[in-house]
Design an enzyme around this catalytic site. Structure first.
Site, mmCIF file in Angstrom:
data_model
loop_
_atom_site.group_PDB
_atom_site.id
_atom_site.type_symbol
_atom_site.label_atom_id
_atom_site.label_comp_id
_atom_site.label_asym_id
_atom_site.label_seq_id
_atom_site.Cartn_x
_atom_site.Cartn_y
_atom_site.Cartn_z
ATOM 1 N N ARG A 60 -6.816 -42.418 -48.381
ATOM 2 C CA ARG A 60 -7.815 -43.088 -49.208
ATOM 3 C C ARG A 60 -8.147 -44.440 -48.576
ATOM 4 O O ARG A 60 -7.522 -44.849 -47.610
ATOM 5 C CB ARG A 60 -7.319 -43.232 -50.658
ATOM 6 C CG ARG A 60 -5.860 -43.575 -50.725
ATOM 7 C CD ARG A 60 -5.420 -44.764 -51.486
ATOM 8 N NE ARG A 60 -6.294 -45.859 -51.498
ATOM 9 C CZ ARG A 60 -6.198 -46.897 -50.673
ATOM 10 N NH1 ARG A 60 -5.262 -46.954 -49.742
ATOM 11 N NH2 ARG A 60 -7.026 -47.902 -50.761
ATOM 12 N N GLY A 61 -9.151 -45.125 -49.199
ATOM 13 C CA GLY A 61 -9.666 -46.331 -48.578
ATOM 14 C C GLY A 61 -10.857 -45.924 -47.722
ATOM 15 O O GLY A 61 -10.767 -44.961 -46.941
ATOM 16 N N GLN A 210 -3.173 -48.574 -56.706
ATOM 17 C CA GLN A 210 -3.179 -48.819 -55.258
ATOM 18 C C GLN A 210 -2.632 -50.214 -54.929
ATOM 19 O O GLN A 210 -2.106 -50.441 -53.843
ATOM 20 C CB GLN A 210 -4.603 -48.688 -54.698
ATOM 21 C CG GLN A 210 -5.155 -47.284 -54.677
ATOM 22 C CD GLN A 210 -5.913 -46.927 -55.937
ATOM 23 O OE1 GLN A 210 -5.613 -47.435 -57.015
ATOM 24 N NE2 GLN A 210 -6.890 -46.041 -55.827
ATOM 25 N N ASP A 251 -16.500 -50.207 -50.617
ATOM 26 C CA ASP A 251 -16.754 -48.791 -50.336
ATOM 27 C C ASP A 251 -18.188 -48.556 -49.890
ATOM 28 O O ASP A 251 -18.481 -47.575 -49.203
ATOM 29 C CB ASP A 251 -16.425 -47.940 -51.565
ATOM 30 C CG ASP A 251 -14.921 -47.808 -51.690
ATOM 31 O OD1 ASP A 251 -14.277 -48.742 -52.188
ATOM 32 O OD2 ASP A 251 -14.378 -46.795 -51.220
ATOM 33 N N ASN A 261 -17.030 -51.328 -55.005
ATOM 34 C CA ASN A 261 -15.608 -51.338 -54.636
ATOM 35 C C ASN A 261 -14.815 -50.855 -55.848
ATOM 36 O O ASN A 261 -15.390 -50.577 -56.910
ATOM 37 C CB ASN A 261 -15.177 -52.736 -54.196
ATOM 38 C CG ASN A 261 -13.793 -52.748 -53.570
ATOM 39 O OD1 ASN A 261 -13.501 -51.927 -52.688
ATOM 40 N ND2 ASN A 261 -12.909 -53.616 -54.019
HETATM 41 O O1 MRU Z 1 -10.048 -44.939 -54.532
HETATM 42 P P1 MRU Z 1 -9.620 -45.645 -53.277
HETATM 43 O O2 MRU Z 1 -8.169 -45.995 -53.265
HETATM 44 O O3 MRU Z 1 -10.057 -44.914 -52.044
HETATM 45 O O4 MRU Z 1 -10.431 -47.022 -53.315
HETATM 46 C C1 MRU Z 1 -10.302 -47.897 -52.237
HETATM 47 C C2 MRU Z 1 -11.053 -49.169 -52.423
HETATM 48 O O5 MRU Z 1 -11.759 -49.369 -53.386
HETATM 49 C C3 MRU Z 1 -10.968 -50.159 -51.309
HETATM 50 O O6 MRU Z 1 -11.099 -51.460 -51.800
HETATM 51 C C4 MRU Z 1 -12.110 -49.900 -50.308
HETATM 52 O O7 MRU Z 1 -12.164 -48.546 -49.963
HETATM 53 C C5 MRU Z 1 -11.966 -50.712 -49.083
HETATM 54 S S1 MRU Z 1 -10.562 -50.212 -48.129
HETATM 55 C C6 MRU Z 1 -10.528 -51.137 -46.719
#
Ligand code: MRU
Length: 363
Positions: A60-61, A210, A251, A261
């Site tokens: 994820r991320g 997270q 995101d 985000n």
């Molecule tokens: O649902 P996730 O854990 O994938 O969400 C991740 C985020 O919102 C992060 O802040 C974003 O992807 C940036 S990661 C460098």
């Protein structure tokens, strides 16, 4: 990739976990659903498993799912090299379509898969194995570019930090969210490498935690001072704990500078504005989507209500209660002090200048 010309190179070696990589014909990821209790790497070759891993947030991320989508697509084609050329290409398109739809908000995923599909169209006359090698080279380039962009984001963001700075962050934007040292956490890693003491306040990040599961794990592992806050304590922490700045990831960043985000980011930006605390967003060029004019066009992922009604399998809300399942929110550009990219620090109103730079660089 947007490259700033005035960036001094740092020679740093930080021991960070590798969230996503290529290993012996497979996509290798750390299964992040198990952290921090268990560290386990898994190898994925089947397209169903790649889609499942992205959908379930095993990887994820935004940058990490872009890299995982690209490497996973290549891995999934490896066992099918003996198909006829049209069948092989049809499989590439079909698997690419499934992977790019696995999560809708982070633009990096579709960006990376589309880059591979474009590569394939350019290699129109190639044999299956030539095409596969070319796709692997492209996916590997995406990984290496991400690593480089993280480092440059870190170098630019480092200029904002001082010895003793306190940074509040949300979700996980470190090594676990990228192929490198992260985005919002990259300046923190480089500060630590330089011997600066930087304190990180990490919001817990309900519902999937997270912040407390992942950010706390990777920063503690790196010996960086980290304190976890319940999400509801963030405004009070800004009032009481001397927060110097908020840095979050993204995101998707659209043409007018609005930023999608992890849900909760918008509220942090409002609280930061009230407390006159600068609010920065750190993201690589692969997170920019210039095709959308404003944040209200960004597709926001809705997740199942059980992610809120249950925790670690245990029911924590009435079984049938309605849940608001938005996984992301949109922070309007006017609440953002600056966007840290690999090319430098920009105001959200300058996002359109990044568009012309990336057009020139054919991102
Ligand atoms: O649902 P996730 O854990 O994938 O969400 C991740 C985020 O919102 C992060 O802040 C974003 O992807 C940036 S990661 C460098």
């Amino acid at each position: 990739m947007l490259l700033g010309k005035d960036v001094p190179r740092l020679t740093v070696s930080i021991d960070i976990p590798q969230a996503v990589r290529w290993h012996a014909g497979a996509l290798r990821i750390i299964d992040q659903t198990l952290l921090p209790a268990e560290y386990r790497e898994i190898d994925l070759v089947d397209v169903d498993d790649v889609v499942e891993a992205i959908t379930r947030l095993r990887v994820r991320g935004a940058p990490a799912i872009g890299v995982a989508g690209a490497l996973g697509l290549v891995a999934s084609l490896g066992p099918h090299l003996d198909l006829s050329a049209p069948e092989f290409r049809a499989r590439l398109e079909e698997s690419g379509d499934r992977i790019r739809k696995a999560r809708p908000t982070a633009t990096n995923l579709a960006w990376a898969v589309d880059r591979l599909l474009r590569r394939a169209r350019l290699d129109a006359g190639a044999s299956n194995s030539e095409l596969w090698s070319s796709l692997l080279a492209e996916a590997t380039a995406i990984l290496e570019e991400d690593r480089e962009m993280c480092r440059r984001i870190g170098e630019h963001g480092l200029k904002l930090l001082r010895d003793g700075s306190t940074v509040l962050t949300h979700c996980n934007t470190g090594a676990l969210a990228t192929a490198g040292i992260g985005t919002a956490l990259a300046p923190v890693y480089l500060a630590a490498e330089r011997g600066l003491c930087v304190r990180v306040l990490a919001t817990e990040t309900r519902p999937l935690l997270q912040g407390s599961r992942l950010t706390a794990w990777e920063l503690e592992r790196a010996g960086i001072d980290v304190t976890v806050l319940p999400d509801g304590a963030a405004a009070d922490a800004m009032r009481a704990l001397g927060v110097d700045m908020v840095i979050v990831g993204a995101d998707r960043i659209v043409a007018n500078g609005d930023v999608a985000n992890k849900v909760g980011t918008y509220g942090l930006a409002i609280a930061a504005r009230h407390h006159r605390i600068p609010f920065y967003v750190a993201a690589p060029s692969s997170t920019f989507d210039f095709s959308l004019e404003s944040g209200d066009r960004i597709p926001i992922e809705q997740r199942g209500g059980d992610e809120v009604r249950r925790m670690s399998g245990r029911q924590i809300a009435p079984e049938t209660v309605a849940v608001y399942g938005a996984a992301f929110d949109v922070t309007p550009a006017e609440l953002i002090s600056g966007i840290i990219t690999e090319a430098g620090l920009f105001k959200p109103t300058e996002v359109s200048t990044l568009r012309s730079r990336s057009d020139n660089a054919e991102v």
